[in-house]
Design an enzyme around this catalytic site. Structure first.
Site, mmCIF file in Angstrom:
data_model
loop_
_atom_site.group_PDB
_atom_site.id
_atom_site.type_symbol
_atom_site.label_atom_id
_atom_site.label_comp_id
_atom_site.label_asym_id
_atom_site.label_seq_id
_atom_site.Cartn_x
_atom_site.Cartn_y
_atom_site.Cartn_z
ATOM 1 N N GLN A 74 7.800 45.187 -43.399
ATOM 2 C CA GLN A 74 6.552 45.807 -43.862
ATOM 3 C C GLN A 74 6.234 47.048 -43.019
ATOM 4 O O GLN A 74 6.215 46.982 -41.792
ATOM 5 C CB GLN A 74 5.405 44.778 -43.772
ATOM 6 N N LYS A 118 3.379 39.397 -51.349
ATOM 7 C CA LYS A 118 4.828 39.337 -51.608
ATOM 8 C C LYS A 118 5.329 37.906 -51.449
ATOM 9 O O LYS A 118 6.090 37.406 -52.271
ATOM 10 C CB LYS A 118 5.569 40.288 -50.644
ATOM 11 N N ASP A 128 14.166 47.010 -50.712
ATOM 12 C CA ASP A 128 13.251 48.150 -50.884
ATOM 13 C C ASP A 128 14.036 49.387 -51.354
ATOM 14 O O ASP A 128 13.445 50.366 -51.789
ATOM 15 C CB ASP A 128 12.569 48.488 -49.547
#
Ligand code: NAP
Length: 296
Positions: free
Chosen positions: A98, A54, A121
């Site tokens: 994460q 990422k 997200d």
């Protein structure tokens, strides 16, 4: 006739090129640099590799990117304070924590602490609700990536019978919410299947578009697929390791047999996977534009 293979790697590259141009324009015309922080708690090797990918992508696109590594024993309160710090940081437009987090930390509490405007997200209930009512700021990355694969491959979505296998909060449910919207690239009739579905094959055989996110290797066999269907395989299953120690992956669909029946199909790897990170970058650019009051 064998199916057209939907190459996620290529579509992801195309979208990243579009994003790179957009970032350059945001910087030069508006003085805005999209900022993404990825917070990693602990050193789980899979999480480290996801976060590294990422960060690498964010850097390649010209973002302001911050990698924040925290020890596995960080307290929940300290993690919440950190999120609060990034919520208030004007240089940061997207916050990604994460997952999974260590067991002593309440994952829900942490995810809900992220400012919905920085929730790239799209897991926060505000963003889930906005998606459901058809007014989303952000779409969750994996279903958004699948939607882009369908649109950019020319699949006919409007009026299609879509069957989704799996009802998780990150794939199945938001996928259904996206495709059922009253929207030109949606307007599908959506069925969602799960482990209590009585006759899975009855539903999958009706599908013009079949999206499988069950996490069961080769659960969908050729006899479960309609001739000419578009098949999207979200599953990523480790079925072994090569002598060199690399993971051998397979999807939820029996690719070799189903590709002879489908009109289009995604491979694993190289299908849905590369799209997920790309759509995270898309959301970060969108968050930066929203924060600066810039319209599409
Ligand atoms: P999950 O949370 O485990 O959910 C799996 C869903 O599939 C559940 O709703 C489950 O039903 C259903 N299911 C399982 N076996 C089934 C069966 N035999 N028949 C019908 N339904 C069945 O998984 P997830 O997070 O959605 O992920 C699914 C797969 O996609 C995994 O392989 C994951 O690694 C992969 N994935 C890939 C990406 C990517 O970027 N490529 C992103 C996310 C996930 P119940 O609800 O009844 O248990």
């Amino acid at each position: 006739m064998a199916a057209k293979i939907i190459k996620g790697t290529e579509v992801a590259k195309e979208i990243r090129q579009e994003l790179k141009r957009e970032v350059e324009e945001l910087k030069s015309k508006h003085g805005v640099t999209p900022g993404l922080v990825t917070i990693l708690v602990g050193e789980d090797p899979a999480s480290v590799s996801y976060v590294t990918a990422k960060q690498r992508t964010a850097h390649d696109l010209g973002f302001y990117s911050v990698q924040d590594n925290q020890p596995a024993d960080i307290s929940e309160e300290a993690l919440l304070d950190l999120i609060d710090k990034y919520n208030k940081d004007p240089k940061i437009h997207g916050i990604l924590v994460q997952l999974p987090l260590p067991k002593h930390i309440d994952e829900t509490r942490v995810l809900y602490a992220i400012d919905p405007k920085k929730d790239v997200d799209a897991f926060h209930p505000v963003n889930v609700g906005k998606l459901l009512i058809g007014e989303p700021d952000f779409l969750p990355c994996t279903p958004h990536g699948i939607w882009q694969l369908l649109i950019r491959s020319g699949a006919k979505i409007e009026g299609a019978e879509v069957v989704i296998v799996g009802r998780s909060n990150i794939v199945g449910k938001p996928m259904a919410a996206i495709l059922m919207q009253k929207h030109p690239n949606a307007n599908a009739t959506v069925t969602v299947c799960h482990t209590k579905t009585k006759d899975l094959a009855f539903h999958t055989r009706r599908a013009d578009i079949l999206i499988v996110a069950a996490g069961r290797p080769k659960a969908i066999t050729a006899d479960m697929v309609k001739e000419g269907a578009v098949v999207i395989d979200v599953g990523v299953n480790r079925i072994g390791t090569t002598p060199e120690g690399k993971a051998i992956l397979c999807g939820d669909v029996d690719f070799d047999a189903v590709k002879e029946k489908a009109s289009m199909i995604t491979p694993v790897p190289g299908g849905v996977g590369p799209m997920t990170i790309t759509m995270l970058m898309y959301n970060t650019v969108k968050a930066a534009k929203l924060a600066a009051g810039i319209k599409d």
